[in-house]
Write an enzyme that holds these catalytic residues in place. Structure first.
Site, PDB file in Angstrom:
ATOM      1  N   GLU A 125       0.839  -1.203   0.000  1.00 32.32           N
ATOM      2  CA  GLU A 125       0.000   0.000   0.000  1.00 32.32           C
ATOM      3  C   GLU A 125       0.871   1.248   0.000  1.00 32.32           C
ATOM      4  O   GLU A 125       1.904   1.313   0.676  1.00 32.32           O
ATOM      5  CB  GLU A 125      -0.900  -0.004   1.237  1.00 32.32           C
ATOM      6  CG  GLU A 125      -1.990   1.055   1.224  1.00 32.32           C
ATOM      7  CD  GLU A 125      -3.023   0.819   2.322  1.00 32.32           C
ATOM      8  OE1 GLU A 125      -3.471   1.827   2.893  1.00 32.32           O
ATOM      9  OE2 GLU A 125      -3.361  -0.345   2.597  1.00 32.32           O
ATOM     10  N   ASP A 127       0.013   5.418   0.427  1.00 30.15           N
ATOM     11  CA  ASP A 127      -1.109   6.267   0.831  1.00 30.15           C
ATOM     12  C   ASP A 127      -0.808   7.746   0.809  1.00 30.15           C
ATOM     13  O   ASP A 127       0.253   8.185   1.249  1.00 30.15           O
ATOM     14  CB  ASP A 127      -1.511   5.990   2.294  1.00 30.15           C
ATOM     15  CG  ASP A 127      -2.076   4.621   2.522  1.00 30.15           C
ATOM     16  OD1 ASP A 127      -2.634   4.055   1.586  1.00 30.15           O
ATOM     17  OD2 ASP A 127      -1.946   4.127   3.650  1.00 30.15           O
ATOM     18  N   GLU A 129      -3.340  10.204   2.841  1.00 29.93           N
ATOM     19  CA  GLU A 129      -4.569  10.332   3.623  1.00 29.93           C
ATOM     20  C   GLU A 129      -4.666  11.763   4.140  1.00 29.93           C
ATOM     21  O   GLU A 129      -3.720  12.290   4.730  1.00 29.93           O
ATOM     22  CB  GLU A 129      -4.592   9.344   4.783  1.00 29.93           C
ATOM     23  CG  GLU A 129      -4.784   7.913   4.328  1.00 29.93           C
ATOM     24  CD  GLU A 129      -4.866   6.932   5.482  1.00 29.93           C
ATOM     25  OE1 GLU A 129      -5.756   6.066   5.462  1.00 29.93           O
ATOM     26  OE2 GLU A 129      -4.035   7.036   6.406  1.00 29.93           O
ATOM     27  N   TRP A 220     -10.031   7.734  14.933  1.00 25.51           N
ATOM     28  CA  TRP A 220      -8.603   8.046  15.076  1.00 25.51           C
ATOM     29  C   TRP A 220      -8.139   9.300  14.352  1.00 25.51           C
ATOM     30  O   TRP A 220      -7.084   9.852  14.691  1.00 25.51           O
ATOM     31  CB  TRP A 220      -7.766   6.878  14.541  1.00 25.51           C
ATOM     32  CG  TRP A 220      -7.934   6.654  13.055  1.00 25.51           C
ATOM     33  CD1 TRP A 220      -8.902   5.934  12.448  1.00 25.51           C
ATOM     34  CD2 TRP A 220      -7.123   7.194  12.002  1.00 25.51           C
ATOM     35  NE1 TRP A 220      -8.755   5.981  11.076  1.00 25.51           N
ATOM     36  CE2 TRP A 220      -7.665   6.733  10.773  1.00 25.51           C
ATOM     37  CE3 TRP A 220      -5.988   8.000  11.975  1.00 25.51           C
ATOM     38  CZ2 TRP A 220      -7.119   7.069   9.539  1.00 25.51           C
ATOM     39  CZ3 TRP A 220      -5.428   8.337  10.738  1.00 25.51           C
ATOM     40  CH2 TRP A 220      -5.999   7.865   9.546  1.00 25.51           C
TER      41      TRP A 220
END
Length: 335
Positions: A125, A127, A129, A220
């Site tokens: 992966e 990312d 975000e 979170w």
């Protein structure tokens, strides 16, 4: 932390036999101040339906500008997301994104590559975000790298931004080659991960699909879950354009390594001296958390870390001392 983004399996589709496949979705008029990273120059535009498919969210995905822009919405019922119709082994992937304004605590917008739907325990992966915040505090951006299911050894970094990402479009890009991964914000490289012998299979090396999603990360995303999504402000809308997939397509994860020759993006992984200076300046000025300085998680730094670099700026939890974000607002983050 591992991305919690939903990753439903996209519909596979084999591209025509090409050495390199290119798919771009350009921002139309009024796209804002997005500044293209150098690898994006000269790539031709294509509409959403020619390279992507919706994976969840029903009416929460809307096409604009004759399919050249995509709006993803989050409301109490659902988020939304789309994915590439194909798998890629290496390439350059980019999006111009405008994030939801006002109160956006708990909201996560993600732009990422993964094969988690196909390799449950050994997934790779890469990312971007984007983590929403309360009114008056800026969005934070997190990058991460996982290889071969290495979620127990996350390689997170977080940054504030030198601009307001809710006021206009900005480009966020991932360059992934056999030996190097580079993350860009607009034309500036902000992170480089070089493949080393010590990393071994922890360097992403299996075909991945490209995803874009918006979802509820209340548990979170904002100050460790202290602030949750407040649906009084819904819908939260993330706008995407300039979507680029320029890589080496494969028919399935198990397929033999494709023969794409030496694609142009391999050369783009060699940063100039000017680019390296720009990257160093961004990291000094805007990085608010680094796994390389987090001695609570990693008493011994991971093999690729230069623990001495910027050491005086970070505490033992990897957080930057007394960090004040762009536009004078504190970038508090709880991991």
């Amino acid at each position: 932390m591992a991305s919690s983004s939903p990753s439903p399996r996209p519909s596979p589709r084999l591209l025509p036999i090409l050495a390199v496949a290119a798919v771009v979705l350009l921002v139309g008029p009024g796209g804002g101040e997005a500044r293209q990273p150098p690898p994006l120059h000269g790539v031709r535009p294509m509409a959403f339906g020619e390279g992507y498919t919706q994976i969840f969210g029903s009416a929460n995905l809307a096409l604009r500008g004759q399919g050249r822009r995509v709006h993803l919405s989050l409301d109490e019922a659902t988020g939304a997301g789309f994915a590439s119709q194909d798998l890629f082994l290496h390439g350059f992937f980019s999006a111009a994104v405008k994030l939801p304004a006002d109160y956006a605590a708990g909201v996560v917008v993600a732009f990422y590559l993964t094969n988690g739907d196909r390799y449950e325990k050994t997934h790779d992966e890469l990312d971007f975000e984007f983590l929403g915040n309360v009114r008056g505090r800026e969005w934070l951006v997190q990058t991460n790298v996982y290889g071969n299911g290495s979620t127990g050894a996350g390689r997170e970094e977080r940054y504030d931004l030198p601009f307001d990402p809710t006021e206009g479009f900005h480009h966020y890009s991932i360059l992934w080659t056999q030996q190097r991964i580079i993350f860009y914000v607009d034309e500036t490289p902000i992170r480089e991960v070089a493949r080393t012998e010590a990393m071994g299979a922890l360097f992403p090396s299996k075909p991945m699909s490209l995803y874009a999603t918006i979802w509820d990360g209340s548990a979170w995303a904002t100050l460790g879950g202290r602030y949750r999504v407040n649906y009084k402000y819904a819908p939260f809308v993330a706008q995407f354009g300039d979507l680029v997939m320029q890589g080496c397509p494969v028919s399935s994860p198990a397929a033999a390594a494709p023969s794409c020759g030496t694609p142009w993006y391999e050369a783009a992984a060699s940063l100039s001296g000017e680019q390296r200076r720009a990257m160093a300046a961004f990291r000094r000025g805007h990085m608010s958390y680094s796994y390389c300085h987090d001695r609570r998680r990693y008493p011994v730094a991971l093999s690729e870390c230069d623990a001495a670099r910027l050491r005086r700026l970070f505490g033992p939890d990897g957080m930057r001392y007394g960090r004040r974000g762009a536009r004078g607002r504190r970038s508090d983050v709880v991991m």
